[in-house]
Each structure stands twice: as C-alpha cells, then as structure tokens.
Design an enzyme around this catalytic site. Structure first.
Site, PDB file in Angstrom:
ATOM      1  N   THR A 173      -9.448  -0.277   1.943  1.00 24.99           N
ATOM      2  CA  THR A 173      -9.523   0.042   0.531  1.00 24.99           C
ATOM      3  C   THR A 173      -8.248   0.775   0.121  1.00 24.99           C
ATOM      4  O   THR A 173      -7.640   1.447   0.941  1.00 24.99           O
ATOM      5  CB  THR A 173     -10.749   0.959   0.355  1.00 24.99           C
ATOM      6  OG1 THR A 173     -11.903   0.183   0.556  1.00 24.99           O
ATOM      7  CG2 THR A 173     -10.800   1.629  -1.003  1.00 24.99           C
ATOM      8  N   VAL A 202     -22.909  -2.796  -3.662  1.00 30.80           N
ATOM      9  CA  VAL A 202     -21.757  -2.137  -4.268  1.00 30.80           C
ATOM     10  C   VAL A 202     -21.572  -0.813  -3.538  1.00 30.80           C
ATOM     11  O   VAL A 202     -22.554  -0.113  -3.269  1.00 30.80           O
ATOM     12  CB  VAL A 202     -21.998  -1.898  -5.784  1.00 30.80           C
ATOM     13  CG1 VAL A 202     -20.909  -1.021  -6.371  1.00 30.80           C
ATOM     14  CG2 VAL A 202     -22.062  -3.225  -6.538  1.00 30.80           C
ATOM     15  N   GLY A 203     -20.338  -0.463  -3.220  1.00 26.31           N
ATOM     16  CA  GLY A 203     -20.079   0.788  -2.505  1.00 26.31           C
ATOM     17  C   GLY A 203     -19.717   1.933  -3.436  1.00 26.31           C
ATOM     18  O   GLY A 203     -20.039   1.913  -4.621  1.00 26.31           O
ATOM     19  N   GLY A 225     -13.812   4.741   2.918  1.00 22.26           N
ATOM     20  CA  GLY A 225     -14.705   4.965   4.052  1.00 22.26           C
ATOM     21  C   GLY A 225     -16.028   4.257   3.831  1.00 22.26           C
ATOM     22  O   GLY A 225     -16.137   3.410   2.937  1.00 22.26           O
TER      23      GLY A 225
HETATM   24  N1  ASP Z   1     -15.505   2.564   0.497  1.00 23.85           N
HETATM   25  C1  ASP Z   1     -15.501   1.137   0.519  1.00 23.85           C
HETATM   26  C2  ASP Z   1     -16.922   0.622   0.364  1.00 23.85           C
HETATM   27  O1  ASP Z   1     -17.822   1.163   0.967  1.00 23.85           O
HETATM   28  C3  ASP Z   1     -14.964   0.534   1.773  1.00 23.85           C
HETATM   29  C4  ASP Z   1     -13.662   1.085   2.273  1.00 23.85           C
HETATM   30  O2  ASP Z   1     -13.239   2.176   1.917  1.00 23.85           O
HETATM   31  O3  ASP Z   1     -13.024   0.367   3.056  1.00 23.85           O
HETATM   32  O4  ASP Z   1     -17.110  -0.375  -0.294  1.00 23.85           O
END
Ligand code: ASP
Length: 305
Positions: A173, A202-203, A225
């Site tokens: 990300t 969805v994150g 994360g």
């Molecule tokens: N935080 C992002 C999610 O959970 C993933 C990432 O940071 O790589 O969608």
C-alpha cells in the site's frame, strides 16, 4: 518550512531476498514520487496537492500495491481503495472497491472537493468518476503477472493474504503526509487491499480515522498493514487523540499505537506521520517499511529496513 514523507508499504521485507537491482528500483520509485510532492511544496503549493501528487506517482508504479500494481481479489479483479484528508479545512474524501481508475487518490480528492460526501464505493463511485470525466481504463492496464501468481498461491493455500506476507513479492500500500509552507498538513493513502479478498472486503485505507487522518491541530497520518486491525484500533485518529488529549509528541503517540497497542492485538504494519511543526515520524512493528522523507533544505532520506 515544508516537509513530506511517503511510504510504499510495511511488512516482512526479507533482506536476503532483496537483490541490489530490486533495491535500486524501489529506491528510485520512492525518490521520484517524493520529488513530485516536493516540487509542489517548493513552489508554495498546498500539502493536499503534494500528497496527491506523490501518491499518484506511486500508483503509477507496478512495484507497489496501489493503482497499477494492485493485488487481485478472489474473483481475479483489482478492486482499489483510497483516501485523502486536508488538515486545514478538515475535509476528507475516499473511495472503496473501485476499478478502472488509474489514480484512485485523485478520485478520492474529487469526492472531497466536488461532492457533498466523504466516501463513495463500487458502482456508484465509478458513476461519479464518469460524471467528473475520469477515464476508465481496461482491466489489462492493471494486470501485473507477479500479482496474479500471488493470487493463485493464496487461493491454493485458502487464505486472504496481506501483500506484505508474500516474501518474494514485497509490494505494499502507498501513502504520503506533508506540511506546506503555510503551516497546513495533509495525508493520503491508496491500496489494492489484500490478495484473494472476498465479499466486497474493504480495509482501513479508505476509512477516515483508520488508514488516513489529518488535523492541523495534531498530525497527518497514513497507514499500511493488516487493515482489520487498523480499523478496530482506529489507528490514525487514535494517534491524533493521544496528541490532543494527552499531549503526547507525534513520535510518542505513533509508537504507543504501533509498537504497543497494535502489537498487543496482533496487528502488523506501520505508518508515517507529520505534525504542524513539520516533524516526521516513521513507525512500524514489522521488519521493514518502504519509506522516504525530505524537509526543506535537508537531504533526502530513503529507508527500507
Ligand atoms: N491496509 C491495507 C488493507 O488492509 C493493506 C496494506 O496496507 O497493504 O487493505
């Protein structure tokens, strides 16, 4: 004085698997991206424009899990999330579960500036994008072979995989935080989410207060994360609260949340932060985080481990 920091994801970045060409490619991508943001700040531009420009550049790189390099979901599609927040006006915009948009961060900015909403998702967000004259790209623009292999592996293992958990294909990300010469701060975050994600998952990235937050009185934060943990802990806003209500410094607040609270719940990842003085903080509880920062009249810093 201006300052800007960016990240390209945090995780188990294994030094032994990092070839010098790979490292060079990452460093160059980080450098190009932060310079895009810095150019704007140098000319007296706003923090919000600087973070958007830096994140766009990272979204255009196949190296990171955002925009072009986004991971695949269980249906073999790239579904992206992004957010942006202006700490001066306390305005925010975000999009979730979108596709075909080259720079999701710009669509988030469009939501912030030219709609009465904060978060738009899926088909509706795409309809809005078309109305605002955004180009819709075909799926192949987002096809990156390494990403597809990650999906096949995750499917075989029957897991939803954090991009950072793939030891051979470290890509993450992306995000940026900045302080401009007018004293305003801003943050932006963009992602393809997690490999093999299902059911419209969805994150934290498009959730204001979790993966992104900015308030001129405290800080601007961009996270990366395992999103579920970052959402439950409302990470970005929690840091702002620790600064506002408990008078913690930016660094102490970031470390309290990332290295103590998140660790206790099993949440892996990291973040970047800036305060209104222009101090920058990098905090992560994983072995590495792709990151860079530059302050007016100071040397560029780039770090991975
Ligand atoms: N935080 C992002 C999610 O959970 C993933 C990432 O940071 O790589 O969608």
């Amino acid at each position: 004085m201006y300052s800007i920091a960016i990240h390209g994801g945090a995780g188990t970045i294994d030094k032994s698997l990092m070839t010098s060409e790979r490292e060079k490619a990452y460093k160059l991508a980080l450098q190009t991206s932060i310079q895009k943001g810095e150019e704007i700040l140098k000319k007296g531009g706003s923090a919000i424009d600087a973070v958007a420009a830096a994140v766009c550049e990272l979204e255009n790189q196949p190296l990171f899990n955002a925009g072009k390099g986004s991971v695949f979901n269980a249906a073999g599609k790239n579904e992206m999330d992004a957010s942006i927040m202006d700490g001066n006006r306390m305005l925010a915009g975000a999009v979730a579960g979108i596709w075909g948009i080259k720079n999701p961060v710009l669509l988030a900015k469009e939501v912030m500036l030219n709609s009465e909403h904060v978060l738009m998702m899926g088909k509706g967000a795409i309809e809005f994008a078309k109305q605002q004259k955004f180009e819709l790209l075909p799926d192949d623009y987002f096809f990156v072979e390494a990403r597809y292999i990650q999906l096949l592996q995750a499917k075989k293992a029957g897991v939803m995989q954090l991009d950072h958990a793939d030891h051979k294909n470290k890509k993450g990300t992306v995000g940026a935080v900045a302080k401009d010469i007018h004293g305003n701060i801003a943050a932006a975050t963009s992602t393809g989410g997690m490999t093999n994600k299902k059911f419209g998952r969805v994150g934290d990235t498009p959730i204001i207060g979790s993966g992104c937050y900015a308030n001129n009185n405290t800080c601007a934060i961009s996270c990366t994360g395992h999103g579920e943990f970052f959402m439950r802990q409302v990470v970005a806003y929690d840091i702002s609260c620790l600064m506002e209500y408990k008078n913690l410094s930016l660094e102490d607040a970031c470390n309290e949340v990332v290295k103590n609270k998140l660790v206790k719940t099993g949440g892996e990842g990291g973040l970047i932060g800036v305060n209104r003085k222009g101090d920058i903080c990098f905090s992560f509880n994983s072995p590495g985080m792709y990151r860079a920062m530059i302050k007016e009249n100071e040397e560029l810093f780039i770090g991975i481990f």
